[in-house]
Design a protein around this motif. Structure first.
Motif, short mmCIF file in Angstrom:
data_model
loop_
_atom_site.label_atom_id
_atom_site.label_comp_id
_atom_site.label_asym_id
_atom_site.label_seq_id
_atom_site.Cartn_x
_atom_site.Cartn_y
_atom_site.Cartn_z
N SER A 226 0.84 -1.20 0.00
CA SER A 226 0.00 0.00 0.00
C SER A 226 0.87 1.25 0.00
N HIS A 229 2.04 3.13 -3.10
CA HIS A 229 1.12 4.05 -3.76
C HIS A 229 0.67 5.20 -2.85
N THR A 230 0.51 4.93 -1.56
CA THR A 230 -0.02 5.96 -0.66
C THR A 230 1.06 6.81 0.00
N ALA A 231 2.27 6.26 0.16
CA ALA A 231 3.37 7.01 0.78
C ALA A 231 4.69 6.64 0.13
#
Length: 417
Positions: A226, A229-231
């Motif tokens: 995750s 893409h998010t961090a």
């Protein structure tokens, strides 16, 4: 076992300056764009670096061990052999020692115990490689990540790194905190007396990063995937820091006596090939570049569990040897990697539970497929718990009986014709 330190004129030529934990100066400057995900180049380091100079020892005048020659693709009389997880719970002598010292951290971070355990398979089987008994997570406390190993859960990191604030716990690697590794390698080098290669190893940034982000072992890798893409800026900073630390640690092992270093990207196979190209390969490539620049004569091996879909992408990473797991056909792996790359492997560890003649035939098949040059015989993964010691002994006996000047029989092929 009573150990004495060889008179080697002191410790490794590693110069360092003591430093307190420093804060991170976060200043991201993204230069790559991949499908909308911005990531920094792997060579960019956002963490302050200590004035750390590492230089490898001068080449030894003694002949290179058989394993080193095979890793370099030189002509050898037979394939050298060793096993991943060569020392461990399948050996009765190890289990007895573990009863006396139940803490894995103690066993893997105490020089006398490290050397004793590393030498247990050497004394029993005389493999061509003696790998230091350690763990890929061993260097974590030296750069700011505490961890425990629990009997049931395995590695546990109480404070996972998943944010910019969490990154502030990191600091440059303090190699003086890993002196037990250096001391152990020097003792092992002295003990085997050139009759085998002494092997060091490190984990890849992605693989070590999975533990640090997930907080331990995982079957899904959802937290770290995750973050891609998010961090991405946080994950890239973490991996860049790990890259510098692991490269310095690898060079330190060579300086301390390791003939060869294996890089374990154990969980790289959990990424799609495209994501591996972004989140693992560049960081491994930088480690390889650093080690090769400082220790140009040291062979490097890269092992990825489940690397069948990555072989062509691994070719230009700069290592000397690529380890194949048992799901890759050796002949196919050779063809896909080309003649310029040495290979390692790749007997299925489960074969060691079969009758001895079946083990012999499988070794012959693998060696025939690999060919007479640039092959290190190994399993396709680590030795399984419960593996009969008799089978391990037979594996090494067969390897020593091989001779490239004579045909190697494959009884299964003969039986089928």
């Amino acid at each position: 076992m009573k150990l004495t330190y060889p008179n080697s004129g002191g410790g490794p030529s590693v110069a360092w300056r003591s430093s307190s934990i420093v804060s991170i100066q976060l200043g991201f400057c993204f230069s790559n764009n991949f499908n909308g995900v911005l990531i920094p180049p792997a060579s960019t380091h956002y963490l302050p670096r200590r004035n750390l100079r590492i230089s490898c020892s001068s080449p030894s005048s003694s002949p290179d061990p058989l394993l080193v020659k095979a890793a370099r693709g030189e002509a050898v009389s037979r394939p050298p052999a060793w096993m991943m997880r060569q020392a461990g719970r399948y050996m009765a002598v190890y289990r007895k020692l573990a009863e006396k010292y139940p803490s894995f951290r103690e066993r893997s971070e105490t020089t006398e115990l490290i050397v004793e355990i590393s030498l247990q398979p050497w004394e029993a089987f005389r493999p061509d490689g003696v790998i230091i008994f350690s763990d890929i997570l061993t260097p974590l406390p030296a750069f700011g990540v505490s961890f425990d190993i629990e009997d049931v859960r395995g590695p546990v990191i109480q404070s996972p790194i998943r944010s910019e604030e969490h990154l502030k716990t990191l600091h440059p690697i303090e190699l003086e905190k890993l002196q037990f590794v250096g001391d152990s390698l020097r003792l092992l080098r002295n003990e085997v007396e050139g009759k085998a290669a002494v092997l060091g190893f490190v984990g890849s940034p992605w693989t070590i990063g999975t533990y640090i982000v997930e907080g331990g072992t995982t079957r899904t890798y959802t937290a770290i995937k995750s973050m891609c893409h998010t961090a991405p800026h946080v994950l890239s900073t973490l991996l860049a820091h790990l890259t510098k630390a692991i490269a310095d640690y690898a060079v330190y092992q060579v300086e301390s006596g390791a003939h060869c270093i294996q890089i374990f990207d154990s969980w790289g196979g959990q990424l799609s090939p495209a994501m591996w190209e972004i989140w693992s390969k560049p960081f491994i490539k930088e480690i390889v570049s650093t080690v090769k620049s400082k220790c140009p004569g040291t062979p490097l091996v890269l092992y990825i569990n489940g690397n069948g879909g990555l072989l062509e992408r691994m070719k230009d990473i700069g290592v000397d040897v690529i380890g194949l797991d048992w799901t890759v056909d050796m002949a196919d792996g050779r063809k896909r990697l080309g003649n310029g790359m040495s290979v390692q492997g790749n007997v299925d560890p489960a074969y060691l539970f079969l009758p001895l003649p079946a083990i012999t035939d499988e070794i012959h098949r693998v060696v025939n497929c690999a060919g007479p040059r640039g092959h290190i015989l190994n399993l396709g993964h680590g030795v399984l718990v419960g593996t009969p010691e008799e089978a391990v002994a037979h594996f090494f006996d067969v390897s020593k009986s091989l001779n490239f000047s004579a045909p190697i029989e494959d009884h299964r092929v003969a039986a089928a014709t």
